[in-house]
Design a protein around this motif. Structure first.
Motif, mmCIF file in Angstrom:
data_model
loop_
_atom_site.group_PDB
_atom_site.id
_atom_site.type_symbol
_atom_site.label_atom_id
_atom_site.label_comp_id
_atom_site.label_asym_id
_atom_site.label_seq_id
_atom_site.Cartn_x
_atom_site.Cartn_y
_atom_site.Cartn_z
ATOM 1 N N PRO A 128 0.838 -1.194 0.000
ATOM 2 C CA PRO A 128 0.000 0.000 0.000
ATOM 3 C C PRO A 128 0.877 1.249 0.000
ATOM 4 N N ALA A 129 0.301 2.372 -0.369
ATOM 5 C CA ALA A 129 1.021 3.651 -0.371
ATOM 6 C C ALA A 129 0.151 4.706 0.298
ATOM 7 N N LEU A 130 0.812 5.674 0.912
ATOM 8 C CA LEU A 130 0.113 6.795 1.537
ATOM 9 C C LEU A 130 0.133 7.954 0.553
ATOM 10 N N VAL A 131 -1.040 8.516 0.261
ATOM 11 C CA VAL A 131 -1.141 9.527 -0.792
ATOM 12 C C VAL A 131 -2.113 10.615 -0.370
ATOM 13 N N SER A 132 -1.845 11.834 -0.806
ATOM 14 C CA SER A 132 -2.803 12.915 -0.617
ATOM 15 C C SER A 132 -2.588 13.976 -1.679
ATOM 16 N N ALA A 133 -3.570 14.860 -1.790
ATOM 17 C CA ALA A 133 -3.517 15.946 -2.768
ATOM 18 C C ALA A 133 -2.946 17.193 -2.118
ATOM 19 N N LEU A 134 -2.036 17.853 -2.827
ATOM 20 C CA LEU A 134 -1.420 19.085 -2.365
ATOM 21 C C LEU A 134 -1.776 20.216 -3.326
ATOM 22 N N PRO A 135 -1.732 21.462 -2.866
ATOM 23 C CA PRO A 135 -2.059 22.583 -3.754
ATOM 24 C C PRO A 135 -0.946 22.844 -4.757
ATOM 25 N N THR A 136 -1.321 23.361 -5.919
ATOM 26 C CA THR A 136 -0.345 23.779 -6.921
ATOM 27 C C THR A 136 -0.718 25.196 -7.385
ATOM 28 N N LEU A 137 0.029 25.712 -8.344
ATOM 29 C CA LEU A 137 -0.286 27.017 -8.912
ATOM 30 C C LEU A 137 -1.695 26.998 -9.488
ATOM 31 N N LEU A 147 3.903 8.903 0.675
ATOM 32 C CA LEU A 147 4.220 9.904 1.684
ATOM 33 C C LEU A 147 4.849 9.303 2.932
ATOM 34 N N GLY A 148 5.211 8.023 2.871
ATOM 35 C CA GLY A 148 5.901 7.447 4.017
ATOM 36 C C GLY A 148 5.488 6.048 4.405
ATOM 37 N N ALA A 149 4.575 5.431 3.668
ATOM 38 C CA ALA A 149 4.175 4.066 4.022
ATOM 39 C C ALA A 149 5.329 3.086 3.825
ATOM 40 N N ASN A 150 6.138 3.286 2.755
ATOM 41 C CA ASN A 150 7.289 2.415 2.469
ATOM 42 C C ASN A 150 8.492 3.293 2.142
ATOM 43 N N VAL A 151 9.544 3.159 2.907
ATOM 44 C CA VAL A 151 10.700 4.035 2.678
ATOM 45 C C VAL A 151 11.534 3.583 1.487
ATOM 46 N N ASN A 152 11.437 2.317 1.118
ATOM 47 C CA ASN A 152 12.187 1.799 -0.036
ATOM 48 C C ASN A 152 11.224 1.209 -1.051
ATOM 49 N N ASN A 153 11.246 1.726 -2.262
ATOM 50 C CA ASN A 153 10.374 1.224 -3.320
ATOM 51 C C ASN A 153 11.207 0.844 -4.532
ATOM 52 N N ASP A 154 11.004 -0.364 -5.044
ATOM 53 C CA ASP A 154 11.690 -0.745 -6.275
ATOM 54 C C ASP A 154 10.915 -0.204 -7.474
ATOM 55 N N ASN A 223 2.230 22.773 -10.949
ATOM 56 C CA ASN A 223 1.163 22.336 -11.850
ATOM 57 C C ASN A 223 1.712 21.750 -13.153
ATOM 58 N N LYS A 224 2.871 21.095 -13.059
ATOM 59 C CA LYS A 224 3.416 20.396 -14.221
ATOM 60 C C LYS A 224 2.848 18.993 -14.350
ATOM 61 N N ALA A 225 2.393 18.444 -13.218
ATOM 62 C CA ALA A 225 1.866 17.079 -13.221
ATOM 63 C C ALA A 225 0.661 17.007 -12.288
ATOM 64 N N ASP A 226 -0.220 16.047 -12.548
ATOM 65 C CA ASP A 226 -1.362 15.788 -11.664
ATOM 66 C C ASP A 226 -1.006 14.758 -10.607
ATOM 67 N N VAL A 227 -0.017 13.932 -10.901
ATOM 68 C CA VAL A 227 0.445 12.897 -9.978
ATOM 69 C C VAL A 227 1.972 12.897 -9.988
ATOM 70 N N VAL A 228 2.581 12.957 -8.818
ATOM 71 C CA VAL A 228 4.032 12.846 -8.703
ATOM 72 C C VAL A 228 4.348 11.615 -7.870
ATOM 73 N N VAL A 229 5.154 10.734 -8.435
ATOM 74 C CA VAL A 229 5.452 9.438 -7.831
ATOM 75 C C VAL A 229 6.872 9.422 -7.289
ATOM 76 N N THR A 230 7.019 8.892 -6.081
ATOM 77 C CA THR A 230 8.337 8.731 -5.480
ATOM 78 C C THR A 230 8.261 7.651 -4.412
ATOM 79 N N ASP A 231 9.399 7.347 -3.784
ATOM 80 C CA ASP A 231 9.392 6.386 -2.673
ATOM 81 C C ASP A 231 8.967 7.100 -1.399
ATOM 82 N N GLY A 232 8.612 6.313 -0.378
ATOM 83 C CA GLY A 232 8.102 6.883 0.861
ATOM 84 C C GLY A 232 9.092 7.741 1.613
ATOM 85 N N PHE A 233 10.367 7.415 1.518
ATOM 86 C CA PHE A 233 11.393 8.206 2.202
ATOM 87 C C PHE A 233 11.456 9.613 1.598
#
Length: 339
Positions: A128-137, A147-154, A223-233
């Motif tokens: 699972p992943a922790l996700v939320s919406a943040l404001p943009t321009l 947002l922190g559920a998994n600190v290491n993601n392959d 506001n370059k993307a609607d979804v930004v993906v990264t690892d939890g860390f």
């Protein structure tokens, strides 16, 4: 209008249950189709509900729980020992079909462990992943995960996160083809570590995702993307750094306001705006952060959430129920696996 039921853990947060319940009553006022299962100490809950209008009270079921999960409890201890905790019982309501979703302001680690153990992940989702919406321009939002559920993601997990974020943006924000980006230290293809480059290759191959490539940290709110993906860390650090910057700005405006009358007037104008932005930068306090990728809907509210903030967490859960987010994630993942 079909009925829907949300299970609430009202004992796990930093604030007393009365604060959480004020948000629950606001949700009942706003959503006539909503019913609530309130999990916690029945004596405490009923004392608060004694003041509630009968029309609202009949839409509430109180589920008495003898245990509470504290913020300091370790997930392993919670899994083994606290079988009658309000958080666990709320999640079990989802697992048994008594509730369509659950909301808790309690211990994040315990919520992650219990939800993963009880609900299990969707087929094709590893974590699972922790996700939320943040404001943009402008008025747009960006969904940031993890947002922190998994600190290491392959690379494969990052691909799965991209799918889940894309589904949320599509279903909750009604964006036809959400722009999905991968957070990196640069936009050039040569930048990034091995797992980022591998995830980049996987995302380019997926026809189910509108992948636009890499973005950098300063692009998250541009506001370059609607979804930004990264690892939890990285996601957690990016979020907390942004919160810290806004705190600094608020502090500095207050400090310079004491230097002159002109500064006090300007601060009186600037501070309300900065405070609104600050609240939006705390997604688990403003709208709730979703634990997605599970066979059920779980929303995490801030431990110190006000009644208004908890209302927004309930609203997030309702939106995901009505848009059938888990089912859409499952079918999208299945489509990608068949490519």
């Amino acid at each position: 209008m079909s009925l829907l039921t949300i299970a609430l853990d009202v004992m796990g947060g930093d604030n007393p249950p009365s604060i959480i319940l004020s948000g629950a009553i606001s949700a009942l006022q706003t959503y006539p189709q909503l019913q609530l299962i309130i999990c916690g100490d029945a004596l405490t809950i009923n004392r608060v509900l004694a003041e509630v209008k009968p029309s609202f009270a009949k839409r509430i079921t109180v589920l008495h729980c003898q245990e509470v999960i504290s913020m300091s409890d370790k997930p392993s201890f919670v899994l083994r020992r606290k079988k009658d905790a309000s958080m666990r019982r709320a999640i079990e309501c989802v697992a048994t079909g008594k509730a369509d979703a659950c909301v808790s302001a309690g211990n994040t680690g315990a919520l992650f462990a219990l939800a993963s153990y009880i609900l299990k992940t969707l087929p094709g989702i590893d974590r699972p992943a922790l996700v939320s919406a943040l404001p943009t321009l402008g008025k747009e939002k960006v969904w940031l995960l993890d947002l922190g559920a998994n600190v290491n993601n392959d690379a494969e997990t990052l691909l799965q996160n991209a799918v889940m974020g894309s589904v949320l943006a599509n279903k909750v924000e009604h964006i036809p083809r959400p722009r999905v980006a991968l957070l990196n230290v640069g936009e050039e293809n040569i930048k990034g570590n091995a797992q980022i480059k591998a995830a980049n290759d996987l995302l380019k191959q997926s026809s189910n995702i509108h992948y636009i490539g890499y973005v950098e940290g300063h692009d998250i709110f541009a506001n370059k993307a609607d979804v930004v993906v990264t690892d939890g860390f990285t996601g957690n650090v990016a979020l907390k750094s942004s919160e810290g910057l806004l705190k600094l700005m608020l502090s500095e405006v207050k400090r310079v306001s004491n230097q002159s009358l002109k500064n006090r007037i300007l601060a009186a104008i600037a501070l309300p705006l900065l405070k609104r932005i600050f609240l939006k930068m705390k997604p688990d306090q403003y709208n709730g952060a979703s634990l997605i990728g599970l066979q059920g809907i779980v929303v995490k509210s801030h431990g110190n959430a006000t009644g208004h903030a908890f209302f927004h967490a309930i609203k997030q859960a309702i939106d995901e129920v009505e848009q059938q987010v888990p089912e859409t994630i499952r079918t999208t993942i299945e489509s990608i696996m068949l490519e």
